[in-house]
Design a protein around this motif. Structure first.
Motif, PDB file in Angstrom:
ATOM      1  N   MET A   1     100.496  23.254 -72.098  1.00 24.67           N
ATOM      2  CA  MET A   1     100.349  22.420 -73.295  1.00 24.67           C
ATOM      3  C   MET A   1      99.014  22.712 -73.979  1.00 24.67           C
ATOM      4  O   MET A   1      97.976  22.784 -73.323  1.00 24.67           O
ATOM      5  CB  MET A   1     100.415  20.925 -72.909  1.00 24.67           C
ATOM      6  CG  MET A   1     100.210  19.988 -74.093  1.00 24.67           C
ATOM      7  SD  MET A   1     100.059  18.235 -73.615  1.00 24.67           S
ATOM      8  CE  MET A   1     101.735  17.904 -73.060  1.00 24.67           C
ATOM      9  N   LYS A   2      99.061  22.864 -75.292  1.00 25.30           N
ATOM     10  CA  LYS A   2      97.853  23.034 -76.090  1.00 25.30           C
ATOM     11  C   LYS A   2      97.739  21.862 -77.061  1.00 25.30           C
ATOM     12  O   LYS A   2      98.756  21.351 -77.545  1.00 25.30           O
ATOM     13  CB  LYS A   2      97.895  24.354 -76.865  1.00 25.30           C
ATOM     14  CG  LYS A   2      97.912  25.596 -75.981  1.00 25.30           C
ATOM     15  CD  LYS A   2      97.986  26.858 -76.815  1.00 25.30           C
ATOM     16  CE  LYS A   2      98.042  28.093 -75.933  1.00 25.30           C
ATOM     17  NZ  LYS A   2      98.182  29.338 -76.729  1.00 25.30           N
ATOM     18  N   THR A   3      96.505  21.451 -77.331  1.00 27.24           N
ATOM     19  CA  THR A   3      96.298  20.326 -78.242  1.00 27.24           C
ATOM     20  C   THR A   3      95.104  20.591 -79.149  1.00 27.24           C
ATOM     21  O   THR A   3      94.215  21.372 -78.816  1.00 27.24           O
ATOM     22  CB  THR A   3      96.039  19.012 -77.480  1.00 27.24           C
ATOM     23  OG1 THR A   3      94.810  19.120 -76.756  1.00 27.24           O
ATOM     24  CG2 THR A   3      97.177  18.702 -76.513  1.00 27.24           C
ATOM     25  N   ILE A   4      95.116  19.915 -80.306  1.00 25.94           N
ATOM     26  CA  ILE A   4      93.956  19.919 -81.198  1.00 25.94           C
ATOM     27  C   ILE A   4      93.822  18.518 -81.771  1.00 25.94           C
ATOM     28  O   ILE A   4      94.785  17.937 -82.268  1.00 25.94           O
ATOM     29  CB  ILE A   4      94.087  20.982 -82.303  1.00 25.94           C
ATOM     30  CG1 ILE A   4      92.801  21.056 -83.122  1.00 25.94           C
ATOM     31  CG2 ILE A   4      95.309  20.748 -83.194  1.00 25.94           C
ATOM     32  CD1 ILE A   4      92.692  22.284 -84.013  1.00 25.94           C
ATOM     33  N   PHE A   5      92.627  17.958 -81.636  1.00 28.03           N
ATOM     34  CA  PHE A   5      92.359  16.581 -82.046  1.00 28.03           C
ATOM     35  C   PHE A   5      91.664  16.559 -83.398  1.00 28.03           C
ATOM     36  O   PHE A   5      90.677  17.267 -83.605  1.00 28.03           O
ATOM     37  CB  PHE A   5      91.489  15.896 -80.980  1.00 28.03           C
ATOM     38  CG  PHE A   5      91.076  14.493 -81.324  1.00 28.03           C
ATOM     39  CD1 PHE A   5      92.005  13.551 -81.751  1.00 28.03           C
ATOM     40  CD2 PHE A   5      89.739  14.107 -81.195  1.00 28.03           C
ATOM     41  CE1 PHE A   5      91.607  12.254 -82.055  1.00 28.03           C
ATOM     42  CE2 PHE A   5      89.345  12.811 -81.485  1.00 28.03           C
ATOM     43  CZ  PHE A   5      90.282  11.882 -81.917  1.00 28.03           C
ATOM     44  N   ASP A 208      93.658   8.719 -86.944  1.00 31.04           N
ATOM     45  CA  ASP A 208      93.425   9.895 -86.105  1.00 31.04           C
ATOM     46  C   ASP A 208      94.723  10.687 -85.978  1.00 31.04           C
ATOM     47  O   ASP A 208      95.818  10.155 -86.186  1.00 31.04           O
ATOM     48  CB  ASP A 208      92.980   9.481 -84.693  1.00 31.04           C
ATOM     49  CG  ASP A 208      91.572   8.924 -84.631  1.00 31.04           C
ATOM     50  OD1 ASP A 208      90.801   9.103 -85.587  1.00 31.04           O
ATOM     51  OD2 ASP A 208      91.248   8.284 -83.599  1.00 31.04           O
ATOM     52  N   ALA A 209      94.601  11.954 -85.593  1.00 30.20           N
ATOM     53  CA  ALA A 209      95.783  12.793 -85.398  1.00 30.20           C
ATOM     54  C   ALA A 209      95.545  13.772 -84.263  1.00 30.20           C
ATOM     55  O   ALA A 209      94.399  14.127 -83.969  1.00 30.20           O
ATOM     56  CB  ALA A 209      96.126  13.556 -86.679  1.00 30.20           C
ATOM     57  N   VAL A 210      96.647  14.203 -83.655  1.00 26.27           N
ATOM     58  CA  VAL A 210      96.565  15.253 -82.643  1.00 26.27           C
ATOM     59  C   VAL A 210      97.770  16.170 -82.801  1.00 26.27           C
ATOM     60  O   VAL A 210      98.892  15.711 -83.011  1.00 26.27           O
ATOM     61  CB  VAL A 210      96.501  14.662 -81.209  1.00 26.27           C
ATOM     62  CG1 VAL A 210      97.758  13.913 -80.833  1.00 26.27           C
ATOM     63  CG2 VAL A 210      96.198  15.758 -80.184  1.00 26.27           C
ATOM     64  N   GLY A 211      97.515  17.466 -82.758  1.00 21.41           N
ATOM     65  CA  GLY A 211      98.582  18.453 -82.763  1.00 21.41           C
ATOM     66  C   GLY A 211      98.836  18.910 -81.337  1.00 21.41           C
ATOM     67  O   GLY A 211      97.886  19.174 -80.587  1.00 21.41           O
ATOM     68  N   VAL A 212     100.112  18.995 -80.967  1.00 17.72           N
ATOM     69  CA  VAL A 212     100.481  19.373 -79.601  1.00 17.72           C
ATOM     70  C   VAL A 212     101.530  20.476 -79.667  1.00 17.72           C
ATOM     71  O   VAL A 212     102.503  20.361 -80.427  1.00 17.72           O
ATOM     72  CB  VAL A 212     101.044  18.161 -78.816  1.00 17.72           C
ATOM     73  CG1 VAL A 212     101.304  18.539 -77.367  1.00 17.72           C
ATOM     74  CG2 VAL A 212     100.108  16.961 -78.905  1.00 17.72           C
ATOM     75  N   TRP A 213     101.356  21.534 -78.868  1.00 24.07           N
ATOM     76  CA  TRP A 213     102.349  22.609 -78.847  1.00 24.07           C
ATOM     77  C   TRP A 213     102.341  23.301 -77.487  1.00 24.07           C
ATOM     78  O   TRP A 213     101.556  22.959 -76.617  1.00 24.07           O
ATOM     79  CB  TRP A 213     102.144  23.575 -80.003  1.00 24.07           C
ATOM     80  CG  TRP A 213     100.952  24.481 -79.976  1.00 24.07           C
ATOM     81  CD1 TRP A 213     100.939  25.824 -79.730  1.00 24.07           C
ATOM     82  CD2 TRP A 213      99.577  24.140 -80.272  1.00 24.07           C
ATOM     83  NE1 TRP A 213      99.674  26.341 -79.842  1.00 24.07           N
ATOM     84  CE2 TRP A 213      98.823  25.329 -80.173  1.00 24.07           C
ATOM     85  CE3 TRP A 213      98.930  22.953 -80.608  1.00 24.07           C
ATOM     86  CZ2 TRP A 213      97.443  25.361 -80.391  1.00 24.07           C
ATOM     87  CZ3 TRP A 213      97.556  22.976 -80.806  1.00 24.07           C
ATOM     88  CH2 TRP A 213      96.833  24.164 -80.710  1.00 24.07           C
ATOM     89  N   ASP A 214     103.234  24.250 -77.337  1.00 22.70           N
ATOM     90  CA  ASP A 214     103.424  24.943 -76.053  1.00 22.70           C
ATOM     91  C   ASP A 214     103.795  23.972 -74.933  1.00 22.70           C
ATOM     92  O   ASP A 214     103.283  24.053 -73.810  1.00 22.70           O
ATOM     93  CB  ASP A 214     102.166  25.734 -75.664  1.00 22.70           C
ATOM     94  CG  ASP A 214     102.119  27.104 -76.338  1.00 22.70           C
ATOM     95  OD1 ASP A 214     103.034  27.396 -77.141  1.00 22.70           O
ATOM     96  OD2 ASP A 214     101.182  27.876 -76.056  1.00 22.70           O
TER      97      ASP A 214
END
Length: 239
Positions: A1-5, A208-214
């Protein structure tokens, strides 16, 4: 899992008097090379427009444009012949395609309108421009995902020219929801409209936001009553 806050406080901001706008991604005069897009998600603007003001007629092409009023209503006109109101509870989409002109004004002369405007890169270029909007029952998103934009007609949602879905959920404190991407390889950008949640080990508060992938599944846990927008999009090669 990859994330960006993406904390709300780090968003771009422009205040023109009639328009107070916060940008999750580079937009207008605000540019951040680390925040140009998340996969096919190009723009997420949080706009407040004062009474009687708005965006005059202007063009777009080859972009999927979604508007979600959070409070108040928008008066919309475009070159497809559409002329009407977008109220709180409605969701609007335009496939700009080969080219469309439109205007967006606050429907009230006195009260502000707050809405999210989201741009997604299209799957197919230069399609015939189209417009659609739909009123959704907010009770149908209580502690569950309500699909409001989808390329799959079976969802009964607004159609989008992309392998992308928009989901809204109103979560009660202590409740949690799992999100499983519909399309293989897609990521999900979670935007907190109201409240406080935890996603992928990250605590998020209002805007706030977070992107999640993989990953094949993501959990959203509500620390307070919360409203969430989940935007599923294809990830681009550099992601």
């Amino acid at each position: 899992m990859k994330t960006i806050f993406h904390p709300a406080a780090d968003r771009g901001h422009a205040n023109f008097g009639w328009l107070d706008s916060y940008h999750s991604f580079s937009f207008g005069r605000w540019y951040n090379p680390e925040k140009v897009h998340f996969g096919a998600l190009r723009v997420l603007n949080d706009d407040i427009v004062i009474g009687g003001a708005g965006f005059g007629t202007h063009p777009h092409d080859n972009m999927e444009i979604v508007s979600i009023p959070l409070s108040g209503a928008l008066a919309h006109k475009d070159s497809t012949g559409t002329d009407g109101l977008i109220n709180t509870g409605d969701v609007q989409i335009m496939s700009a395609g080969s080219g469309i002109q439109h205007s967006e004004f606050n429907a009230s002369k006195t009260d502000p309108v707050n809405f999210l405007q989201v741009w997604v890169f299209p799957k197919l270029a230069n399609i015939k421009p189209r417009y659609d909007q739909k009123t959704y029952n907010v009770e149908d998103r209580k502690n569950k995902w309500q699909v409001v934009v989808s390329p799959d007609e079976k969802d009964g949602a607004l159609w989008i020219n992309q392998d992308s879905l928009f989901n809204l959920a109103d979560l009660q404190v202590g409740k949690s929801l799992e999100y499983q991407p519909r399309f293989n390889g897609n990521g999900v950008y979670f935007f907190v409209i109201e409240g406080e949640v935890e996603i992928a080990g990250q605590t998020l508060q209002k805007r706030d936001a977070v992107g999640v992938w993989d990953t094949n599944a993501m959990e959203v846990a509500a620390k307070t009553d919360a409203r969430i927008l989940a935007i599923e999009v294809p990830m681009l090669k550099e992601e």
